[in-house]
Design a protein around this motif. Structure first.
Motif, PDB file in Angstrom:
ATOM      1  N   LEU A 135       0.822  -1.216   0.000  1.00 42.96           N
ATOM      2  CA  LEU A 135       0.000   0.000   0.000  1.00 42.96           C
ATOM      3  C   LEU A 135       0.853   1.261   0.000  1.00 42.96           C
ATOM      4  CD1 LEU A 135      -3.175  -0.611   2.214  1.00 42.96           C
ATOM      5  CD2 LEU A 135      -2.720  -1.282  -0.139  1.00 42.96           C
ATOM      6  N   LEU A 179       1.915   1.870  -3.494  1.00 42.39           N
ATOM      7  CA  LEU A 179       0.806   2.412  -4.302  1.00 42.39           C
ATOM      8  C   LEU A 179       0.607   3.896  -4.024  1.00 42.39           C
ATOM      9  CD1 LEU A 179      -1.878  -0.444  -4.030  1.00 42.39           C
ATOM     10  CD2 LEU A 179      -0.282  -0.016  -5.921  1.00 42.39           C
ATOM     11  N   TYR A 222      -1.210   6.215  -6.948  1.00 44.25           N
ATOM     12  CA  TYR A 222      -2.447   5.482  -7.285  1.00 44.25           C
ATOM     13  C   TYR A 222      -3.606   5.977  -6.435  1.00 44.25           C
ATOM     14  CZ  TYR A 222      -0.096   1.919 -10.125  1.00 44.25           C
ATOM     15  OH  TYR A 222       0.601   1.260 -11.099  1.00 44.25           O
ATOM     16  N   ALA A 253      -7.020   4.438  -4.959  1.00 45.36           N
ATOM     17  CA  ALA A 253      -7.790   3.206  -4.767  1.00 45.36           C
ATOM     18  C   ALA A 253      -9.272   3.527  -4.839  1.00 45.36           C
ATOM     19  CB  ALA A 253      -7.440   2.571  -3.427  1.00 45.36           C
ATOM     20  N   ILE A 307      -6.902   2.235  -9.173  1.00 45.25           N
ATOM     21  CA  ILE A 307      -6.605   0.823  -8.879  1.00 45.25           C
ATOM     22  C   ILE A 307      -7.718   0.312  -7.965  1.00 45.25           C
ATOM     23  CG2 ILE A 307      -5.161   1.295  -6.812  1.00 45.25           C
ATOM     24  CD1 ILE A 307      -3.307  -1.028  -7.845  1.00 45.25           C
ATOM     25  N   LEU A 308      -8.045  -0.968  -8.069  1.00 46.81           N
ATOM     26  CA  LEU A 308      -9.027  -1.559  -7.157  1.00 46.81           C
ATOM     27  C   LEU A 308      -8.339  -2.590  -6.281  1.00 46.81           C
ATOM     28  CD1 LEU A 308     -10.922  -0.999  -9.997  1.00 46.81           C
ATOM     29  CD2 LEU A 308     -12.626  -1.698  -8.300  1.00 46.81           C
ATOM     30  N   ILE A 309      -8.607  -2.524  -4.996  1.00 40.11           N
ATOM     31  CA  ILE A 309      -8.078  -3.497  -4.038  1.00 40.11           C
ATOM     32  C   ILE A 309      -9.275  -4.345  -3.591  1.00 40.11           C
ATOM     33  CG2 ILE A 309      -6.958  -3.793  -1.785  1.00 40.11           C
ATOM     34  CD1 ILE A 309      -5.768  -0.899  -2.256  1.00 40.11           C
ATOM     35  N   MET A 360      -6.807   4.248   1.833  1.00 42.65           N
ATOM     36  CA  MET A 360      -7.113   3.598   0.551  1.00 42.65           C
ATOM     37  C   MET A 360      -8.386   2.766   0.632  1.00 42.65           C
ATOM     38  SD  MET A 360      -3.320   2.714  -0.881  1.00 42.65           S
ATOM     39  CE  MET A 360      -3.531   3.420  -2.509  1.00 42.65           C
ATOM     40  N   ALA A 391     -11.153  -0.112  -0.437  1.00 43.31           N
ATOM     41  CA  ALA A 391     -11.083  -1.511  -0.863  1.00 43.31           C
ATOM     42  C   ALA A 391     -12.489  -2.073  -0.951  1.00 43.31           C
ATOM     43  CB  ALA A 391     -10.248  -2.316   0.123  1.00 43.31           C
TER      44      ALA A 391
END
Ligand SMILES: [Zn+2]
Length: 306
Positions: free
Chosen positions: A126, A129, A134, A136, A152-154, A176, A178
């Motif tokens: 993380l 990222l 990035y 999320a 970005i997808l977590i 971030m 998720a």
């Protein structure tokens, strides 16, 4: 006769004298009597003409009112301009988006060790990222993804309890977002998320469907598949207040009939094939990047290279 003539002349002279006297006396009366009667008519005329004149001048005052109506048309214009100003926000062209894919974050292994990532590694990932800029995002934000730089997808599958105890504090630390794909019937079981904790993570975690019982959908009848998709959507929406837009196929198993059923209830569906989600491809066969236990930060970086 001479006398009568003299009398007649006398009478005529007298009558003439009376006539002249009368006419002479009437002349001074005539102008004085005529003047007051003529004078009132010209005097009302000047007074009447100035009064109509100011009346036409009030007509220009209606003209200021059209200018006053022009002012309201000017006010909607400034309010209309802020909205076009908001839309020219910077846009980005994304051909593909990475979707990371985890199960468990913990040092305490149980079951299949391959499903785990250590908290230390997760933190390191993380941080990387974050450093790389990035953002999320969740599945709801995909519709607006061209306004987001480096999306970005977590994602986490199954809904393990360590998503709350181990992953969530690290996600919070880096701010971030998720997504946790929940199999509804696994909730509240040993090692799985507790329903009572879902609300607490709501501001950072999106909950999406991983069906009711986590079956291999390809082994079910289509009405059974329909039930798994619709019932999990209904229950999760009631539980979380969030709209279910995405499905994770359990074990990554699906076929064309299952895709058609998925389209009835969801806008997106992820599988477990390795790769980036291609925006030009199907939204019902979204690939993901699996992050296994042994993946160090260098391998992680490589996986994110386009
Ligand atoms: Zn699963």
């Amino acid at each position: 006769m001479k006398l009568s003539i003299k009398i007649l002349i006398g009478i005529i002279t007298l009558l003439l004298a009376i006539y002249i006297g009368n006419s002479l006396m009437q002349q001074p009366h005539a102008p004085t009597g005529a003047l007051p009667t003529v004078a009132p008519t010209p005097t009302p005329a000047p007074t009447a003409t100035p009064t109509p004149k100011p009346k036409p001048t009030p007509k220009p005052t209606p003209k200021p009112t059209p200018t006053a109506t022009a002012k309201p048309t000017a006010t909607p214009a400034p309010t209309a301009t802020p909205t076009p100003l908001a839309t020219p926000a910077k846009t980005y062209t994304h051909n593909q988006i990475p979707i990371l894919y985890y199960h468990c974050v913990s040092d305490t292994f149980f079951g299949i060790k391959e499903l785990f990532v250590t908290p230390k590694n997760f933190d390191e990932q993380l941080r990387y990222l974050k450093e790389q800029g990035y953002t999320a995002i969740d599945f709801h934000q995909l519709s607006n993804v061209q306004t987001i730089e480096k999306p970005i997808l977590i994602t986490f599958d199954d809904g393990y309890e360590n998503n709350y105890t181990e992953a969530y504090p690290i996600l919070k630390k880096y701010g971030m977002r998720a997504t946790i794909f929940i199999a509804v019937n696994l909730l509240d079981r040993d090692g799985y998320l507790k329903r009572a904790k879902l609300n607490e993570m709501k501001y950072l975690i999106s909950y999406q469907s991983h069906t009711m019982t986590h079956p291999e959908l390809t082994k079910l009848s289509l009405p059974e598949v329909d039930k798994e998709l619709s019932e999990s959507k209904r229950q999760l929406e009631a539980m979380t207040g969030e709209k279910m837009v995405a499905l994770a196929y359990p074990f990554g198993k699906y076929n064309q009939d299952i895709i058609q059923l998925t389209k009835k209830y969801y806008q997106y569906a992820v599988n477990i094939r390795a790769g980036f989600y291609q925006l030009s491809g199907s939204a019902y066969e979204m690939k993901r990047i699996y992050v296994p236990l042994e993946m160090d930060i260098e391998k992680f970086k490589q996986k994110l290279l386009p």
